[in-house]
Design a protein around this motif. Structure first.
Motif, PDB file in Angstrom:
ATOM      1  N   SER A  20      43.479  22.183  99.083  1.00  0.00           N
ATOM      2  CA  SER A  20      44.845  22.141  98.601  1.00  0.00           C
ATOM      3  C   SER A  20      45.485  20.608  99.186  1.00  0.00           C
ATOM      4  CB  SER A  20      45.716  23.085  99.739  1.00  0.00           C
ATOM      5  OG  SER A  20      45.392  22.777 101.135  1.00  0.00           O
ATOM      6  N   PRO A  21      46.425  20.316  98.267  1.00  0.00           N
ATOM      7  CA  PRO A  21      47.248  19.082  98.479  1.00  0.00           C
ATOM      8  C   PRO A  21      47.864  19.034  99.675  1.00  0.00           C
ATOM      9  CG  PRO A  21      47.442  19.688  96.123  1.00  0.00           C
ATOM     10  CD  PRO A  21      46.834  20.945  97.018  1.00  0.00           C
ATOM     11  N   GLY A  22      47.749  17.860 100.278  1.00  0.00           N
ATOM     12  CA  GLY A  22      48.264  17.732 101.628  1.00  0.00           C
ATOM     13  C   GLY A  22      48.283  16.071 101.917  1.00  0.00           C
ATOM     14  N   PRO A  23      48.775  15.840 103.183  1.00  0.00           N
ATOM     15  CA  PRO A  23      48.688  14.545 103.687  1.00  0.00           C
ATOM     16  C   PRO A  23      47.130  14.005 103.619  1.00  0.00           C
ATOM     17  CG  PRO A  23      50.392  15.553 105.195  1.00  0.00           C
ATOM     18  CD  PRO A  23      49.512  16.963 104.066  1.00  0.00           C
ATOM     19  N   ASP A  24      46.128  14.749 104.100  1.00  0.00           N
ATOM     20  CA  ASP A  24      44.853  14.238 104.364  1.00  0.00           C
ATOM     21  C   ASP A  24      44.355  13.875 102.710  1.00  0.00           C
ATOM     22  OD1 ASP A  24      44.994  14.751 106.739  1.00  0.00           O
ATOM     23  OD2 ASP A  24      43.703  16.590 106.906  1.00  0.00           O
ATOM     24  N   PHE A  25      44.644  14.921 101.909  1.00  0.00           N
ATOM     25  CA  PHE A  25      44.089  14.714 100.671  1.00  0.00           C
ATOM     26  C   PHE A  25      44.596  13.483  99.791  1.00  0.00           C
ATOM     27  CE2 PHE A  25      44.200  15.498  96.012  1.00  0.00           C
ATOM     28  CZ  PHE A  25      42.926  16.231  95.835  1.00  0.00           C
ATOM     29  N   ALA A  26      45.945  13.321 100.035  1.00  0.00           N
ATOM     30  CA  ALA A  26      46.738  12.076  99.600  1.00  0.00           C
ATOM     31  C   ALA A  26      46.502  10.806 100.001  1.00  0.00           C
ATOM     32  CB  ALA A  26      48.380  12.365  99.745  1.00  0.00           C
ATOM     33  N   TYR A  86      56.619   7.439 107.904  1.00  0.00           N
ATOM     34  CA  TYR A  86      56.315   5.822 107.826  1.00  0.00           C
ATOM     35  C   TYR A  86      55.088   5.551 106.871  1.00  0.00           C
ATOM     36  CZ  TYR A  86      53.565   1.929 109.238  1.00  0.00           C
ATOM     37  OH  TYR A  86      52.763   0.627 109.260  1.00  0.00           O
ATOM     38  N   LEU A  87      54.274   6.478 106.573  1.00  0.00           N
ATOM     39  CA  LEU A  87      53.203   6.209 105.447  1.00  0.00           C
ATOM     40  C   LEU A  87      53.982   6.478 104.085  1.00  0.00           C
ATOM     41  CD1 LEU A  87      50.182   8.188 106.660  1.00  0.00           C
ATOM     42  CD2 LEU A  87      50.418   5.613 106.865  1.00  0.00           C
ATOM     43  N   GLY A  88      54.931   7.302 104.026  1.00  0.00           N
ATOM     44  CA  GLY A  88      55.512   7.234 102.637  1.00  0.00           C
ATOM     45  C   GLY A  88      56.209   5.984 102.460  1.00  0.00           C
ATOM     46  N   TYR A  89      57.175   5.783 103.309  1.00  0.00           N
ATOM     47  CA  TYR A  89      57.902   4.627 103.213  1.00  0.00           C
ATOM     48  C   TYR A  89      56.975   3.448 102.583  1.00  0.00           C
ATOM     49  CZ  TYR A  89      60.677   0.458 104.469  1.00  0.00           C
ATOM     50  OH  TYR A  89      61.437  -0.744 104.429  1.00  0.00           O
ATOM     51  N   VAL A 195      50.110   6.450  91.256  1.00  0.00           N
ATOM     52  CA  VAL A 195      49.264   7.116  92.338  1.00  0.00           C
ATOM     53  C   VAL A 195      50.013   6.945  93.669  1.00  0.00           C
ATOM     54  CG1 VAL A 195      47.173   7.148  93.765  1.00  0.00           C
ATOM     55  CG2 VAL A 195      47.010   7.468  91.351  1.00  0.00           C
ATOM     56  N   ASP A 196      50.259   5.760  94.104  1.00  0.00           N
ATOM     57  CA  ASP A 196      51.061   5.228  94.882  1.00  0.00           C
ATOM     58  C   ASP A 196      52.415   5.769  95.235  1.00  0.00           C
ATOM     59  OD1 ASP A 196      49.148   3.525  96.187  1.00  0.00           O
ATOM     60  OD2 ASP A 196      50.102   1.684  95.307  1.00  0.00           O
ATOM     61  N   GLY A 197      53.019   5.774  93.982  1.00  0.00           N
ATOM     62  CA  GLY A 197      54.487   6.453  94.271  1.00  0.00           C
ATOM     63  C   GLY A 197      54.569   7.914  94.340  1.00  0.00           C
ATOM     64  N   LEU A 198      53.417   8.593  93.911  1.00  0.00           N
ATOM     65  CA  LEU A 198      53.357  10.107  94.055  1.00  0.00           C
ATOM     66  C   LEU A 198      52.932  10.505  95.571  1.00  0.00           C
ATOM     67  CD1 LEU A 198      53.477  12.914  92.614  1.00  0.00           C
ATOM     68  CD2 LEU A 198      51.071  12.597  92.164  1.00  0.00           C
ATOM     69  N   CYS A 199      51.979   9.785  96.057  1.00  0.00           N
ATOM     70  CA  CYS A 199      51.716   9.920  97.404  1.00  0.00           C
ATOM     71  C   CYS A 199      52.828   9.361  98.275  1.00  0.00           C
ATOM     72  CB  CYS A 199      50.426   9.060  97.787  1.00  0.00           C
ATOM     73  SG  CYS A 199      48.842   9.538  96.996  1.00  0.00           S
ATOM     74  N   GLY A 200      53.570   8.308  97.923  1.00  0.00           N
ATOM     75  CA  GLY A 200      54.507   8.108  98.903  1.00  0.00           C
ATOM     76  C   GLY A 200      55.831   9.038  98.888  1.00  0.00           C
ATOM     77  N   VAL A 201      55.841   9.775  97.988  1.00  0.00           N
ATOM     78  CA  VAL A 201      56.884  10.846  97.862  1.00  0.00           C
ATOM     79  C   VAL A 201      56.307  11.938  98.635  1.00  0.00           C
ATOM     80  CG1 VAL A 201      57.877  12.645  96.223  1.00  0.00           C
ATOM     81  CG2 VAL A 201      57.997  10.235  95.345  1.00  0.00           C
ATOM     82  N   LEU A 202      55.068  12.216  98.366  1.00  0.00           N
ATOM     83  CA  LEU A 202      54.523  13.332  99.303  1.00  0.00           C
ATOM     84  C   LEU A 202      54.614  13.322 100.679  1.00  0.00           C
ATOM     85  CD1 LEU A 202      52.940  16.176  98.919  1.00  0.00           C
ATOM     86  CD2 LEU A 202      50.521  14.782  98.937  1.00  0.00           C
ATOM     87  N   PHE A 203      54.075  12.125 101.008  1.00  0.00           N
ATOM     88  CA  PHE A 203      54.242  11.680 102.439  1.00  0.00           C
ATOM     89  C   PHE A 203      55.684  11.772 103.113  1.00  0.00           C
ATOM     90  CE2 PHE A 203      50.053   9.174 102.123  1.00  0.00           C
ATOM     91  CZ  PHE A 203      49.435  10.007 102.802  1.00  0.00           C
ATOM     92  N   GLY A 207      56.951  14.483 105.653  1.00  0.00           N
ATOM     93  CA  GLY A 207      57.445  14.033 107.090  1.00  0.00           C
ATOM     94  C   GLY A 207      58.804  14.288 107.423  1.00  0.00           C
ATOM     95  N   ALA A 208      59.740  14.162 106.300  1.00  0.00           N
ATOM     96  CA  ALA A 208      61.269  14.499 106.487  1.00  0.00           C
ATOM     97  C   ALA A 208      61.394  15.954 106.873  1.00  0.00           C
ATOM     98  CB  ALA A 208      61.759  14.247 105.137  1.00  0.00           C
ATOM     99  N   GLY A 209      60.523  16.859 105.950  1.00  0.00           N
ATOM    100  CA  GLY A 209      60.662  18.204 106.505  1.00  0.00           C
ATOM    101  C   GLY A 209      60.244  18.446 107.964  1.00  0.00           C
ATOM    102  N   ILE A 210      59.468  17.855 108.281  1.00  0.00           N
ATOM    103  CA  ILE A 210      58.554  18.073 109.883  1.00  0.00           C
ATOM    104  C   ILE A 210      59.729  17.421 110.851  1.00  0.00           C
ATOM    105  CG2 ILE A 210      56.844  17.370 111.486  1.00  0.00           C
ATOM    106  CD1 ILE A 210      55.032  17.375 109.186  1.00  0.00           C
ATOM    107  N   LEU A 211      60.281  16.173 110.366  1.00  0.00           N
ATOM    108  CA  LEU A 211      61.274  15.630 111.330  1.00  0.00           C
ATOM    109  C   LEU A 211      62.675  16.534 111.304  1.00  0.00           C
ATOM    110  CD1 LEU A 211      61.192  11.916 110.210  1.00  0.00           C
ATOM    111  CD2 LEU A 211      60.561  12.908 112.448  1.00  0.00           C
ATOM    112  N   TRP A 212      62.929  17.155 110.241  1.00  0.00           N
ATOM    113  CA  TRP A 212      64.139  18.225 110.230  1.00  0.00           C
ATOM    114  C   TRP A 212      63.957  19.403 111.468  1.00  0.00           C
ATOM    115  CZ3 TRP A 212      69.086  18.506 109.255  1.00  0.00           C
ATOM    116  CH2 TRP A 212      69.593  20.050 109.183  1.00  0.00           C
ATOM    117  N   GLN A 213      62.599  20.051 111.245  1.00  0.00           N
ATOM    118  CA  GLN A 213      62.010  20.872 112.083  1.00  0.00           C
ATOM    119  C   GLN A 213      62.255  20.486 113.413  1.00  0.00           C
ATOM    120  OE1 GLN A 213      58.556  22.528 110.506  1.00  0.00           O
ATOM    121  NE2 GLN A 213      59.143  23.307 108.669  1.00  0.00           N
ATOM    122  N   SER A 214      61.706  19.636 113.670  1.00  0.00           N
ATOM    123  CA  SER A 214      61.706  19.113 115.205  1.00  0.00           C
ATOM    124  C   SER A 214      62.852  18.594 115.742  1.00  0.00           C
ATOM    125  CB  SER A 214      60.602  17.822 115.180  1.00  0.00           C
ATOM    126  OG  SER A 214      61.072  16.774 114.775  1.00  0.00           O
TER     127      SER A 214
END
Length: 222
Positions: A20-26, A86-89, A195-203, A207-214
């Protein structure tokens, strides 16, 4: 349910989750297409070692204890979300530099490429991306608690660790190899910026979602 059935079920569930698509895959897709096979393989090794550690911590109950401590888990989320963001940025910045075609950006991109060609750097990025992902911690706590009984033999638990690590290494290595063949590289070269742009958006989004939750969780505690 006997131990063989448990291990088979564990392997199937884990393999489906890996695809399944996720940070590791990307991370594998982005770096294998940009830097080549060696970097992709060392990132695959780093990711699989992160999964091995997550599995070990889940089997020993450490991850469960972390998950049950709201403040500690929120801090882990904060660290993991910050790293993914940071990886996404970095990926989005690289994409924007390629769009602008400035000499300075091209030079910076080359320096980054040389840095990521380092085996230790590639391994570390793979390991950190997996181990700092709080979603991975939750996944392995759920996986181990639901499929691996407390009374399972030591050999069975050892087999579970080997299976989870081996499947992870095999899948990510295959992905890195497939994306770095000469034929695939020729096809992907013109799509590298996307590919770079799509992975950047995904990261960035993850990341932003996890930061919001934390931050929400920490704010609720204080």
């Amino acid at each position: 349910m006997n131990e063989l059935t448990i291990l088979t079920t564990l392997a199937v569930v884990h393999f489906v989750a890996l695809m399944s698509p996720g940070p590791d895959f990307a991370l594998v897709v982005q770096n294998a297409t940009r830097y080549g096979r060696q970097t992709g393989l060392y990132i695959a090794l780093g990711l699989s070692c992160g999964i091995l550690l997550h599995s070990l911590l889940s089997l020993t109950g450490v991850s469960y204890l972390v998950h049950q401590q709201p403040t500690l888990f929120a801090l882990l989320q904060l660290a993991g979300g910050s790293y993914l963001f940071y990886l996404g940025y970095g990926a989005l910045k690289s994409t924007w530099a390629k769009v602008k075609h400035s000499a300075e950006s091209e030079q910076a991109s080359e320096q980054t490429s040389l840095l990521l060609s380092n085996k230790r750097q590639a391994f570390s990025r793979g390991f950190a991306t997996n181990i700092l992902n709080p979603k991975a911690l939750v996944f392995f706590v759920s996986l181990m608690s639901s499929l691996v009984p407390a009374g399972m033999s030591l050999a069975g638990k050892g087999g579970a660790l080997i299976i989870l690590w081996g499947i992870s290494l095999a899948w990510f290595s295959f992905l890195a190899w497939a994306l770095s063949t000469s034929r695939m590289q020729k096809k992907i070269t013109s799509l590298a910026i996307y590919v770079d742009g799509l992975c950047g958006v995904l990261f960035s989004v993850i990341g932003a979602g996890i930061l919001w939750q934390s931050t929400t969780a920490l704010a609720a505690q204080f």
